[in-house]
Write a protein that holds these residues in place. Structure first.
Motif, short mmCIF file in Angstrom:
data_model
loop_
_atom_site.label_atom_id
_atom_site.label_comp_id
_atom_site.label_asym_id
_atom_site.label_seq_id
_atom_site.Cartn_x
_atom_site.Cartn_y
_atom_site.Cartn_z
N THR A 1 43.38 82.37 40.91
CA THR A 1 42.30 81.77 40.49
C THR A 1 42.23 80.15 40.45
O THR A 1 41.32 79.47 40.35
CB THR A 1 41.81 82.07 39.04
OG1 THR A 1 42.83 81.82 38.13
CG2 THR A 1 41.33 83.58 38.90
N GLU A 2 43.63 79.77 40.81
CA GLU A 2 43.75 78.40 40.84
C GLU A 2 44.03 77.69 42.20
O GLU A 2 43.96 76.46 42.53
CB GLU A 2 44.93 78.01 39.81
CG GLU A 2 44.83 78.11 38.43
CD GLU A 2 45.82 77.99 37.45
OE1 GLU A 2 46.76 76.94 37.89
OE2 GLU A 2 46.13 78.40 36.56
N HIS A 3 44.30 78.53 43.09
CA HIS A 3 44.68 78.32 44.55
C HIS A 3 44.00 79.18 45.46
O HIS A 3 44.48 79.89 45.98
CB HIS A 3 46.06 78.21 44.83
CG HIS A 3 46.79 77.22 43.95
ND1 HIS A 3 47.39 77.87 42.75
CD2 HIS A 3 47.25 76.05 43.98
CE1 HIS A 3 48.24 76.97 42.07
NE2 HIS A 3 48.04 75.91 42.74
N ASN A 4 42.75 79.00 45.74
CA ASN A 4 41.90 79.59 46.57
C ASN A 4 40.90 78.97 47.40
O ASN A 4 40.50 77.87 47.00
CB ASN A 4 41.47 80.73 45.88
CG ASN A 4 40.21 80.45 44.94
OD1 ASN A 4 39.45 79.83 45.16
ND2 ASN A 4 40.62 80.62 43.65
N HIS A 5 40.05 79.57 48.28
CA HIS A 5 39.30 78.78 49.12
C HIS A 5 38.03 78.38 48.56
O HIS A 5 37.45 77.36 48.75
CB HIS A 5 38.97 79.41 50.46
CG HIS A 5 38.21 80.43 50.42
ND1 HIS A 5 38.46 81.93 49.89
CD2 HIS A 5 36.78 80.71 50.55
CE1 HIS A 5 37.69 82.47 49.62
NE2 HIS A 5 36.46 82.06 49.89
N ALA A 6 37.64 79.40 47.49
CA ALA A 6 36.43 78.83 46.81
C ALA A 6 36.53 77.67 45.97
O ALA A 6 35.27 76.90 45.75
CB ALA A 6 36.05 80.00 45.94
N LEU A 7 37.58 77.22 45.44
CA LEU A 7 37.58 76.03 44.59
C LEU A 7 37.56 75.04 45.64
O LEU A 7 36.76 73.81 45.07
CB LEU A 7 39.14 76.11 44.08
CG LEU A 7 39.32 77.13 43.06
CD1 LEU A 7 40.60 77.06 42.35
CD2 LEU A 7 38.28 77.19 41.68
N VAL A 8 38.14 74.91 46.72
CA VAL A 8 37.86 73.78 47.60
C VAL A 8 36.53 73.81 48.12
O VAL A 8 35.88 72.67 48.19
CB VAL A 8 38.93 74.27 48.95
CG1 VAL A 8 38.70 73.12 50.00
CG2 VAL A 8 40.21 74.04 48.45
N LEU A 9 35.88 74.92 48.65
CA LEU A 9 34.46 74.90 48.94
C LEU A 9 33.64 74.58 47.93
O LEU A 9 32.58 73.77 48.15
CB LEU A 9 34.11 76.21 49.41
CG LEU A 9 32.65 76.71 49.51
CD1 LEU A 9 32.52 75.81 50.76
CD2 LEU A 9 32.51 78.13 49.86
N ALA A 10 33.85 74.80 46.56
CA ALA A 10 33.02 74.33 45.25
C ALA A 10 33.08 72.70 45.50
O ALA A 10 31.92 72.01 45.10
CB ALA A 10 33.55 74.81 44.17
N GLU A 11 34.13 71.84 45.66
CA GLU A 11 34.22 70.72 45.74
C GLU A 11 33.46 70.14 46.88
O GLU A 11 32.66 69.17 46.65
CB GLU A 11 35.76 70.24 46.00
CG GLU A 11 36.72 70.44 44.77
CD GLU A 11 38.04 70.15 44.95
OE1 GLU A 11 38.35 69.41 45.98
OE2 GLU A 11 38.98 70.34 43.92
N VAL A 12 33.56 70.62 48.02
CA VAL A 12 32.82 70.19 49.18
C VAL A 12 31.21 70.51 48.77
O VAL A 12 30.41 69.58 49.18
CB VAL A 12 33.11 70.84 50.43
CG1 VAL A 12 32.24 70.66 51.43
CG2 VAL A 12 34.64 70.48 50.71
N VAL A 13 30.92 71.62 48.37
CA VAL A 13 29.49 71.64 48.19
C VAL A 13 28.95 70.73 47.15
O VAL A 13 27.78 70.10 47.12
CB VAL A 13 29.18 73.20 47.54
CG1 VAL A 13 27.90 73.51 46.96
CG2 VAL A 13 29.68 74.18 48.67
N ARG A 14 29.67 70.63 45.90
CA ARG A 14 29.19 69.52 44.82
C ARG A 14 29.07 68.19 45.50
O ARG A 14 28.11 67.44 45.24
CB ARG A 14 30.31 69.55 44.06
CG ARG A 14 30.27 70.51 43.09
CD ARG A 14 31.34 70.40 41.74
NE ARG A 14 31.51 71.64 40.91
CZ ARG A 14 32.72 72.31 41.20
NH1 ARG A 14 33.74 71.75 41.75
NH2 ARG A 14 32.88 73.44 40.79
N ALA A 15 30.05 67.84 46.52
CA ALA A 15 29.83 66.51 47.03
C ALA A 15 28.63 66.38 48.10
O ALA A 15 27.79 65.51 47.86
CB ALA A 15 31.03 66.11 47.88
N ALA A 16 28.45 67.67 48.70
CA ALA A 16 27.16 67.69 49.67
C ALA A 16 25.76 67.31 48.69
O ALA A 16 24.76 66.86 49.19
CB ALA A 16 27.20 68.51 50.32
#
Length: 128
Positions: A106-121
């Motif tokens: 839960t600390e190193h997965n693609h969803a966390l990266v995606l969430a950051e990108v979505v928040r920025a967008a």
């Protein structure tokens, strides 16, 4: 605007509550051990997931999380990945979006990266 990440298995077991947010599965493959009728979700956004090659390299140990994150952000910066980010950013408005993922880590997965990108967008920033 709210973008959260929750494991599919936690949603199915009732350990996590999406609280009225849109639930979007963001894995390219269906989660192991989860019956399709047991997982209440609104969408399955395969285009938001890492490419099969990138996923295989990361899960095979060929990439550390930092390198994986950089390459995944690049994938999300163009084509179908960028379209998926824009779509998810649109869903992030009230009541928000839950990015559902199957990874055990839960600390190193693609969803966390995606969430950051979505928040920025969603906040009007560029996603790269």
């Amino acid at each position: 605007m709210a973008v959260t990440c929750i494991r599919v298995h936690d949603l199915v077991s009732g350990e996590a509550d999406p609280g009225g947010a849109s639930v979007v599965l963001v894995d390219r493959l269906w989660p192991r051990g989860v019956r399709k009728d047991a997982f209440a979700h609104d969408e399955w956004c395969k285009d938001a997931a890492p490419s099969p090659e990138l996923r295989t390299e990361f899960h095979g140990g060929d990439l550390d999380f930092e390198e994986f994150s950089e390459r995944y952000r690049a994938e999300l910066g163009s084509g179908e990945g960028a379209e998926a980010v824009d779509h998810l950013a649109g869903l992030a408005a009230d009541p928000g979006v839950v990015l559902a993922f199957a990874a055990k880590d839960t600390e190193h997965n693609h969803a966390l990266v995606l969430a950051e990108v979505v928040r920025a967008a969603a906040g009007g920033g560029r996603h790269q």
